[in-house]
Design an enzyme around this catalytic site. Sequence first.
Site, mmCIF file in Angstrom:
data_model
loop_
_atom_site.group_PDB
_atom_site.id
_atom_site.type_symbol
_atom_site.label_atom_id
_atom_site.label_comp_id
_atom_site.label_asym_id
_atom_site.label_seq_id
_atom_site.Cartn_x
_atom_site.Cartn_y
_atom_site.Cartn_z
ATOM 1 N N ASN A 1 5.402 -72.551 -5.028
ATOM 2 C CA ASN A 1 5.108 -72.456 -3.579
ATOM 3 C C ASN A 1 5.734 -73.608 -2.789
ATOM 4 O O ASN A 1 5.072 -74.337 -2.068
ATOM 5 C CB ASN A 1 3.589 -72.361 -3.318
ATOM 6 N N HIS A 55 -0.793 -83.896 -1.767
ATOM 7 C CA HIS A 55 -0.528 -83.897 -0.316
ATOM 8 C C HIS A 55 -0.664 -85.345 0.132
ATOM 9 O O HIS A 55 -1.505 -86.080 -0.411
ATOM 10 C CB HIS A 55 -1.560 -83.059 0.442
ATOM 11 N N HIS A 111 -7.114 -71.050 -11.951
ATOM 12 C CA HIS A 111 -8.153 -71.911 -11.370
ATOM 13 C C HIS A 111 -9.415 -71.136 -11.008
ATOM 14 O O HIS A 111 -9.812 -71.068 -9.849
ATOM 15 C CB HIS A 111 -7.629 -72.709 -10.167
ATOM 16 N N HIS A 133 -3.294 -66.080 -7.982
ATOM 17 C CA HIS A 133 -4.247 -66.811 -7.146
ATOM 18 C C HIS A 133 -5.304 -65.790 -6.738
ATOM 19 O O HIS A 133 -5.049 -64.930 -5.900
ATOM 20 C CB HIS A 133 -3.565 -67.411 -5.914
ATOM 21 N N LYS A 147 4.280 -65.617 -10.247
ATOM 22 C CA LYS A 147 3.051 -66.012 -9.553
ATOM 23 C C LYS A 147 2.779 -65.096 -8.368
ATOM 24 O O LYS A 147 3.654 -64.904 -7.522
ATOM 25 C CB LYS A 147 3.210 -67.460 -9.058
ATOM 26 N N HIS A 167 1.507 -78.336 -9.472
ATOM 27 C CA HIS A 167 2.375 -78.421 -8.284
ATOM 28 C C HIS A 167 3.130 -79.732 -8.331
ATOM 29 O O HIS A 167 2.522 -80.802 -8.299
ATOM 30 C CB HIS A 167 1.536 -78.366 -7.002
ATOM 31 N N LEU A 168 4.464 -79.630 -8.400
ATOM 32 C CA LEU A 168 5.282 -80.854 -8.418
ATOM 33 C C LEU A 168 5.981 -81.105 -7.094
ATOM 34 O O LEU A 168 6.523 -82.198 -6.878
ATOM 35 C CB LEU A 168 6.342 -80.768 -9.521
ATOM 36 N N ARG A 169 6.015 -80.057 -6.228
ATOM 37 C CA ARG A 169 6.755 -80.179 -4.938
ATOM 38 C C ARG A 169 8.238 -80.462 -5.184
ATOM 39 O O ARG A 169 8.781 -80.147 -6.218
ATOM 40 C CB ARG A 169 6.135 -81.254 -4.027
ATOM 41 N N ASP A 216 -3.935 -77.598 -11.590
ATOM 42 C CA ASP A 216 -3.702 -77.341 -10.163
ATOM 43 C C ASP A 216 -3.578 -78.664 -9.409
ATOM 44 O O ASP A 216 -3.923 -78.756 -8.234
ATOM 45 C CB ASP A 216 -4.812 -76.475 -9.559
ATOM 46 N N HIS A 222 -0.849 -75.094 -15.000
ATOM 47 C CA HIS A 222 -0.780 -74.810 -13.544
ATOM 48 C C HIS A 222 -0.608 -76.141 -12.821
ATOM 49 O O HIS A 222 -1.545 -76.928 -12.698
ATOM 50 C CB HIS A 222 -2.065 -74.122 -13.068
ATOM 51 N N LEU A 240 -8.354 -75.155 -2.872
ATOM 52 C CA LEU A 240 -8.540 -73.704 -2.890
ATOM 53 C C LEU A 240 -8.263 -73.181 -4.293
ATOM 54 O O LEU A 240 -7.248 -73.593 -4.891
ATOM 55 C CB LEU A 240 -7.609 -73.027 -1.872
HETATM 56 O O1 DOR Z 1 -5.900 -76.510 -3.578
HETATM 57 C C1 DOR Z 1 -4.834 -75.916 -3.692
HETATM 58 N N1 DOR Z 1 -3.653 -76.520 -3.428
HETATM 59 N N2 DOR Z 1 -4.872 -74.647 -4.061
HETATM 60 C C2 DOR Z 1 -3.756 -73.902 -4.085
HETATM 61 O O2 DOR Z 1 -3.863 -72.734 -4.403
HETATM 62 C C3 DOR Z 1 -2.460 -74.446 -3.653
HETATM 63 C C4 DOR Z 1 -2.424 -75.888 -3.782
HETATM 64 C C5 DOR Z 1 -1.247 -76.525 -3.055
HETATM 65 O O3 DOR Z 1 -0.122 -76.038 -3.201
HETATM 66 O O4 DOR Z 1 -1.460 -77.511 -2.362
HETATM 67 ZN ZN ZN Z 2 -2.146 -74.137 -7.410
#
Ligand code: DOR
Ligand code: ZN
Length: 346
Positions: free
Chosen positions: A42, A251, A175, A137, A100, A16-18, A247, A14, A219
């Site tokens: 996402n 940011h 998660h 999620h 997802k 996130h690479l953006r 996860d 799991h 989250l």
């Molecule tokens: O903490 C989180 N950040 N939980 C998520 O479900 C999404 C993720 C994000 O994309 O920043």
């Molecule tokens: Zn996530």
Amino acid sequence: MSQSLTIRRPDDWHLHLRDGAMLRAVLPETTRHFARAIIMPNLVPPVVTGAQAAAYRDRILDALPDVVDFTPLMTLYLTEDTDPEDVAAAHASGLVSAVKLYPAGATTNSASGVKDFDKVRGVLERMAEIGLPLCLHGEVTDPEIDIFDREAVFIDRVLDPIRRATPGLRTVMEHITTRDGVDYARSQDDLGATITTHHLVINRNHLLVGGIRPHYYCLPVAKREEHRLALRAAATSGDARFFLGTDSAPHTDANKESACGCAGCFTATNTMSILAHIFEEEDALDRLEAFTSLNGPGFYGLPPNETLIRLTKGDAVVFPDRINTEAGPVTVFDPGMPVHWHVSTA
Ligand code: DOR
Ligand code: ZN
């Protein structure tokens, strides 16, 4: 005496690479240790169709440093308009490894997620037929439900009914953050549950006592200590249902250190060192490989990686405080304790 441990190269189930500048900056943090990762869809706009997933995979492969051996395992973002045939085609071609489900409004970029679960029934049934896993999620978004209870309520109101209505659907509780999540996972077959690095380290006091710590806000939000201990017991148990999904969610500091800060902990850089520390504390170093490198491939029906990494205990490892990106700096998760496990490719 120096202690060392050699394990198969880990995967992150799991991540996130953006996209764009952020993708280019954070990708090497993952590929340094991990061979494969389930890539979250996402983005803005989200990765909904097979064509969008193919284009995103190409952008990830383009951003890969030369001669790096890394396989992004793509996912589709489930919406109420998702076409079951598009999903089936993306699966048949080997493009996607999972779909997802975000409840609409549950987290970052989840506005296009699912409000009415009956509307995705057809897609879920098709996925059960073809053996494509659903990643969830697991939090309700009902404003009446306290944020610390949203995972437990999701299990009763959404997850269990979906599983009963769709026999054979392979599901991943992503998660998990509670004892309730651990207990539910242990009671089920055909189910996986990912656990993040940060939820093994922090509880809600770390987030809120002595000042609010935006870099510990994620989250699902960190819960009470008893829940963290249940997660540690599950992760270090060797039980094949539990595997690593960091996860790791970058940011920029500007977006975290704000009056309305974004959710996400960035752990790609130091996850393996932190996990070795935790598994040593739990006297379970012999089960680290199951959690990071065996149980996930087992669930997804993939072979474990052939290559190895070595973890060696020595002086405290010095990690960068932040990763610089063209979008702005991203703070690396601070485990709040020295960790002594160095990672090298064996
Ligand atoms: O903490 C989180 N950040 N939980 C998520 O479900 C999404 C993720 C994000 O994309 O920043
Ligand atoms: Zn996530």
